[in-house]
Design a protein around this motif. Structure first.
Motif, PDB file in Angstrom:
ATOM      1  N   GLY A 165       0.854  -1.188   0.000  1.00  0.00           N
ATOM      2  CA  GLY A 165       0.000   0.000   0.000  1.00  0.00           C
ATOM      3  C   GLY A 165       0.887   1.235   0.000  1.00  0.00           C
ATOM      4  O   GLY A 165       2.116   1.123  -0.176  1.00  0.00           O
TER       5      GLY A 165
ATOM      6  N   ALA B 282       2.109   3.009   2.331  1.00  0.00           N
ATOM      7  CA  ALA B 282       3.207   2.961   3.305  1.00  0.00           C
ATOM      8  C   ALA B 282       4.323   2.048   2.800  1.00  0.00           C
ATOM      9  O   ALA B 282       5.502   2.430   2.805  1.00  0.00           O
ATOM     10  N   GLY B 283       3.961   0.860   2.353  1.00  0.00           N
ATOM     11  CA  GLY B 283       4.969  -0.098   1.901  1.00  0.00           C
ATOM     12  C   GLY B 283       5.689   0.374   0.646  1.00  0.00           C
ATOM     13  O   GLY B 283       6.907   0.185   0.512  1.00  0.00           O
TER      14      GLY B 283
ATOM     15  N   ASP C  74       3.204  -8.647  -1.199  1.00  0.00           N
ATOM     16  CA  ASP C  74       1.806  -8.337  -0.888  1.00  0.00           C
ATOM     17  C   ASP C  74       0.925  -9.517  -1.309  1.00  0.00           C
ATOM     18  O   ASP C  74       1.195 -10.199  -2.298  1.00  0.00           O
ATOM     19  N   ALA C  75      -0.141  -9.696  -0.544  1.00  0.00           N
ATOM     20  CA  ALA C  75      -1.096 -10.762  -0.858  1.00  0.00           C
ATOM     21  C   ALA C  75      -1.816 -10.477  -2.181  1.00  0.00           C
ATOM     22  O   ALA C  75      -2.260 -11.395  -2.865  1.00  0.00           O
TER      23      ALA C  75
ATOM     24  N   CYS D 149       1.286 -13.009  -2.844  1.00  0.00           N
ATOM     25  CA  CYS D 149       1.933 -13.896  -1.868  1.00  0.00           C
ATOM     26  C   CYS D 149       1.460 -13.530  -0.456  1.00  0.00           C
ATOM     27  O   CYS D 149       1.863 -12.496   0.080  1.00  0.00           O
TER      28      CYS D 149
ATOM     29  N   ALA E 284       1.326  -3.534   6.943  1.00  0.00           N
ATOM     30  CA  ALA E 284       0.218  -4.440   6.608  1.00  0.00           C
ATOM     31  C   ALA E 284      -1.139  -3.761   6.577  1.00  0.00           C
ATOM     32  O   ALA E 284      -2.155  -4.406   6.297  1.00  0.00           O
TER      33      ALA E 284
ATOM     34  N   LEU F 162       0.506 -10.239  11.779  1.00  0.00           N
ATOM     35  CA  LEU F 162       1.872 -10.662  11.486  1.00  0.00           C
ATOM     36  C   LEU F 162       2.829 -10.140  12.569  1.00  0.00           C
ATOM     37  O   LEU F 162       3.726 -10.860  13.030  1.00  0.00           O
TER      38      LEU F 162
ATOM     39  N   GLU G 110      -1.156   2.246   8.502  1.00  0.00           N
ATOM     40  CA  GLU G 110      -2.355   1.988   9.305  1.00  0.00           C
ATOM     41  C   GLU G 110      -2.144   0.956  10.414  1.00  0.00           C
ATOM     42  O   GLU G 110      -2.895   0.928  11.379  1.00  0.00           O
TER      43      GLU G 110
ATOM     44  N   ALA H 101       0.444   7.481   6.028  1.00  0.00           N
ATOM     45  CA  ALA H 101       1.034   6.198   5.623  1.00  0.00           C
ATOM     46  C   ALA H 101       2.279   6.430   4.763  1.00  0.00           C
ATOM     47  O   ALA H 101       3.303   5.756   4.932  1.00  0.00           O
TER      48      ALA H 101
ATOM     49  N   PHE I  23      -3.175 -17.491   7.656  1.00  0.00           N
ATOM     50  CA  PHE I  23      -4.205 -17.712   6.637  1.00  0.00           C
ATOM     51  C   PHE I  23      -4.235 -19.208   6.317  1.00  0.00           C
ATOM     52  O   PHE I  23      -3.213 -19.872   6.455  1.00  0.00           O
TER      53      PHE I  23
HETATM   54  C1  LIG Z   1     -11.303  -1.569   2.231  1.00  0.00           C
HETATM   55  C2  LIG Z   1     -10.628  -0.214   2.350  1.00  0.00           C
HETATM   56  C3  LIG Z   1     -10.837   0.754   1.378  1.00  0.00           C
HETATM   57  C4  LIG Z   1     -10.231   2.009   1.499  1.00  0.00           C
HETATM   58  N1  LIG Z   1     -10.485   2.965   0.549  1.00  0.00           N
HETATM   59  C5  LIG Z   1      -9.967   4.198   0.696  1.00  0.00           C
HETATM   60  C6  LIG Z   1     -10.233   5.241  -0.250  1.00  0.00           C
HETATM   61  O1  LIG Z   1     -10.966   5.036  -1.215  1.00  0.00           O
HETATM   62  N2  LIG Z   1      -9.684   6.465  -0.054  1.00  0.00           N
HETATM   63  C7  LIG Z   1      -8.870   6.718   1.016  1.00  0.00           C
HETATM   64  O2  LIG Z   1      -8.379   7.851   1.172  1.00  0.00           O
HETATM   65  N3  LIG Z   1      -8.571   5.760   1.926  1.00  0.00           N
HETATM   66  C8  LIG Z   1      -9.109   4.514   1.787  1.00  0.00           C
HETATM   67  N4  LIG Z   1      -8.836   3.549   2.721  1.00  0.00           N
HETATM   68  C9  LIG Z   1      -7.886   3.866   3.803  1.00  0.00           C
HETATM   69  C10 LIG Z   1      -6.461   3.639   3.251  1.00  0.00           C
HETATM   70  O3  LIG Z   1      -6.256   2.262   3.069  1.00  0.00           O
HETATM   71  C11 LIG Z   1      -5.372   4.153   4.129  1.00  0.00           C
HETATM   72  O4  LIG Z   1      -5.555   5.500   4.406  1.00  0.00           O
HETATM   73  C12 LIG Z   1      -3.982   4.004   3.515  1.00  0.00           C
HETATM   74  O5  LIG Z   1      -4.008   3.628   2.196  1.00  0.00           O
HETATM   75  C13 LIG Z   1      -3.237   2.966   4.284  1.00  0.00           C
HETATM   76  O6  LIG Z   1      -2.054   2.621   3.633  1.00  0.00           O
HETATM   77  P1  LIG Z   1      -1.169   1.414   4.180  1.00  0.00           P
HETATM   78  O7  LIG Z   1      -0.034   1.288   3.232  1.00  0.00           O
HETATM   79  O8  LIG Z   1      -0.886   1.618   5.629  1.00  0.00           O
HETATM   80  O9  LIG Z   1      -2.109   0.121   4.115  1.00  0.00           O
HETATM   81  P2  LIG Z   1      -2.907  -0.603   2.941  1.00  0.00           P
HETATM   82  O10 LIG Z   1      -3.191   0.275   1.811  1.00  0.00           O
HETATM   83  O11 LIG Z   1      -4.042  -1.267   3.637  1.00  0.00           O
HETATM   84  O12 LIG Z   1      -1.882  -1.730   2.437  1.00  0.00           O
HETATM   85  C14 LIG Z   1      -1.525  -2.843   3.227  1.00  0.00           C
HETATM   86  C15 LIG Z   1      -1.166  -3.994   2.303  1.00  0.00           C
HETATM   87  O13 LIG Z   1      -0.608  -5.056   3.107  1.00  0.00           O
HETATM   88  C16 LIG Z   1      -0.986  -6.288   2.538  1.00  0.00           C
HETATM   89  N5  LIG Z   1      -0.888  -7.332   3.564  1.00  0.00           N
HETATM   90  C17 LIG Z   1      -1.388  -7.305   4.833  1.00  0.00           C
HETATM   91  N6  LIG Z   1      -1.089  -8.439   5.487  1.00  0.00           N
HETATM   92  C18 LIG Z   1      -0.390  -9.230   4.607  1.00  0.00           C
HETATM   93  C19 LIG Z   1       0.171 -10.541   4.684  1.00  0.00           C
HETATM   94  N7  LIG Z   1       0.124 -11.293   5.810  1.00  0.00           N
HETATM   95  N8  LIG Z   1       0.783 -11.040   3.589  1.00  0.00           N
HETATM   96  C20 LIG Z   1       0.886 -10.300   2.447  1.00  0.00           C
HETATM   97  N9  LIG Z   1       0.373  -9.053   2.315  1.00  0.00           N
HETATM   98  C21 LIG Z   1      -0.259  -8.523   3.382  1.00  0.00           C
HETATM   99  C22 LIG Z   1      -2.415  -6.055   2.058  1.00  0.00           C
HETATM  100  O14 LIG Z   1      -2.770  -6.942   1.036  1.00  0.00           O
HETATM  101  C23 LIG Z   1      -2.366  -4.587   1.588  1.00  0.00           C
HETATM  102  O15 LIG Z   1      -2.199  -4.473   0.198  1.00  0.00           O
HETATM  103  C24 LIG Z   1      -9.404   2.287   2.616  1.00  0.00           C
HETATM  104  C25 LIG Z   1      -9.181   1.298   3.585  1.00  0.00           C
HETATM  105  C26 LIG Z   1      -9.776   0.053   3.462  1.00  0.00           C
HETATM  106  C27 LIG Z   1      -9.539  -1.002   4.533  1.00  0.00           C
END
Ligand SMILES: Cc1cc2nc3c(=O)[nH]c(=O)nc-3n(C[C@H](O)[C@H](O)[C@H](O)COP(=O)(O)OP(=O)(O)OC[C@H]3O[C@@H](n4cnc5c(N)ncnc54)[C@H](O)[C@@H]3O)c2cc1C
Length: 436
Positions: A13, A15-16, A34-35, A72, A102, A250, A285, A295, A415
């Motif tokens: 996402g 952050a990553g 990423d999954a 993955c 994550a 995790l 997050e 993020a 999982f």
């Molecule tokens: C369903 C949903 C929809 C959203 N839509 C919006 C939107 O439209 N607009 C907005 O501003 N914000 C949205 N958000 C909020 C947004 O996700 C966050 O603000 C921001 O993108 C978080 O970024 P991140 O990189 O921390 O996490 P994320 O974007 O959640 O990325 C985390 C990634 O980690 C991967 N991951 C987790 N565990 C594992 C594992 N064990 N193995 C492999 N991969 C793994 C996941 O597949 C995911 O791709 C949404 C949140 C959710 C839950």
């Protein structure tokens, strides 16, 4: 297959992606896993019809030199190695520094009718629409709480759905306080204004609580509690989200300390985004719901720190504080009203995987007993949905034991895994001479 990197980033996402880019810019050998088959995470999930937004495309293009492990899902952890499974077989990823990014998942709360076909989470329906599920011409009601409702409604409208209304449980006073403070974060203000523009003509009601979904084979009507009394709104689809829950499974499996001050735990880190384990960092997050900008900043900090450039990481601290202040504003102004937590009645299903009603999980002496007797939390989602929901419900449900069900799965594998993958991992462990 085994792979070896200096810095492994879990989660592609915002952050990553920022973490991988920052670490790679320091010359480290970086892996990003990423999954999902495509990078982007939740907010930048690829839209089959409209593609990915420009910032997502730029972030993904900035990954030159980063080894990508898409599709993955990481399910097992051992010393310095994470194990996952994907279509072409099991993967063992060896790391020296690890960045956990994550993300979060949606909080789903049970209410009468929430398991009817046609009722989904808000982000869930948004994701389905992006992946090609036909919503054009469908009457959709969006309800629950938080800014995700606006984002989901805008995506659905863009895909041709008729959004009959957005029903936000927070009251008008809380929303006014939120809007009054927004100018401190100009980018957020611009984002909110753009969303409102895209949703022109869609009614937005504050202090408006979904209490039930009605229908025989599928949802046909939604019942909403408003200041003016109960209303029934016809719909084909109902999308309900109550906020987000950090993904800490995790981190917990690895043994990282969690911060449990809030209803839902998040990964505990220091100022440098280091977890309680040496060599493991976390961002986004998973540290608490902070939004997209937060993020990205935290991802860059963790990536620099993991690659050894502590000065570059420290230079971002002030921006992180500013972004986290916005997260705190969100948390306060969109706090769930107590009435949200008493929507489920005794016969409302709380564990959808195992069909367990609320009445069945009441009165057990501990989570283990509740799980063993009812199987609540033991299905395919491994408590990710019902565990978080029961944590929320407990707040005003004195009948439930204080420790009802862990919010997340704590047992490996995280999982469901193919037996062939498990066998491969056992072989891998035996080769490494590890003892678990
Ligand atoms: C369903 C949903 C929809 C959203 N839509 C919006 C939107 O439209 N607009 C907005 O501003 N914000 C949205 N958000 C909020 C947004 O996700 C966050 O603000 C921001 O993108 C978080 O970024 P991140 O990189 O921390 O996490 P994320 O974007 O959640 O990325 C985390 C990634 O980690 C991967 N991951 C987790 N565990 C594992 C594992 N064990 N193995 C492999 N991969 C793994 C996941 O597949 C995911 O791709 C949404 C949140 C959710 C839950």
């Amino acid at each position: 297959m085994a792979h070896d990197v200096d810095v492994l980033v879990v989660g592609a996402g915002p952050a990553g992606l920022a973490a991988a880019q920052a670490a790679a810019s320091q010359g480290a050998r970086v892996g990003l896993v990423d999954a999902q088959p495509r990078a982007g995470g939740q907010v930048w999930r690829h839209d089959l019809r409209f593609g990915a937004p420009a910032p997502a495309r730029r972030s993904i293009a900035g990954l030159a030199g980063v080894e990508w492990f898409g599709g993955c899902e990481l399910a097992l952890a051992n010393d310095g190695v994470l194990l996952g499974d994907r279509a072409d077989g099991p993967v063992a990823l060896h790391w020296r520094k690890l960045v956990l990014a994550a993300g979060a998942r949606e909080l789903l709360l049970p209410f009468p009718g929430w398991t009817l076909p046609g009722v989904t989470s808000a982000g869930g329906l948004q994701a389905l629409a992006k992946q090609g599920w036909p919503v054009a011409g469908k009457r959709v009601v969006v309800a629950g709480s938080g800014p995700l409702l606006l984002a989901a409604a805008a995506t659905l409208k863009r895909h041709g759905a008729v959004v009959a209304g957005i029903h936000e449980q927070a009251g008008a006073a809380a929303l006014n306080r939120f809007v009054a403070r927004l100018p401190r974060w100009p980018a957020k203000l611009a984002q909110a204004a753009a969303l409102r523009l895209r949703l022109l003509g869609v009614p937005y009601r504050s202090g408006s609580l979904v209490v039930a979904a009605h229908g025989d084979e599928a949802v046909r009507e939604v019942e909403i509690d408003t200041a003016r009394g109960r209303e029934r709104i016809p719909c084909d689809l109902l999308a309900v989200g109550w906020g987000l829950v950090p993904n800490v499974e995790l981190a917990r499996l690895l043994g990282c300390r969690l911060d449990a001050a809030d209803t839902h735990p998040c990964v505990a880190v220091d100022d440098a985004l280091r977890t309680s384990l040496p060599d493991v960092y976390a961002a986004g997050e998973a540290l608490g719901i902070g939004g997209l900008d937060c993020a990205r900043i935290e991802g860059a900090m963790a990536g620099y720190a993991a690659a050894g450039n502590t000065a570059a990481a420290a230079a971002l601290r002030a921006r992180r504080r500013h972004a986290r202040a916005f997260a705190e504003l969100l948390r306060r102004q969109f706090a769930l009203r107590p009435s949200v937590r008493s929507l489920a009645s005794a016969d409302t299903i709380v564990c959808r995987c195992e069909d367990v009603p609320l009445s069945a999980v009441r009165g057990h002496v501990d989570p283990r007993q509740a799980r063993l007797v009812t199987r609540c939390g033991m299905g395919a989602c491994q408590g990710r949905v019902c565990g978080a929901a029961l944590r929320e419900l407990r707040l005003n449900e004195p009948g439930l034991p204080a420790t009802t069900l862990s919010p997340v799965a704590t047992r490996p594998p995280l999982f469901p895994l193919r037996l062939a993958a498990l066998a491969d991992f056992s072989f891998h462990e035996a080769e490494q001479g590890t003892d678990r």
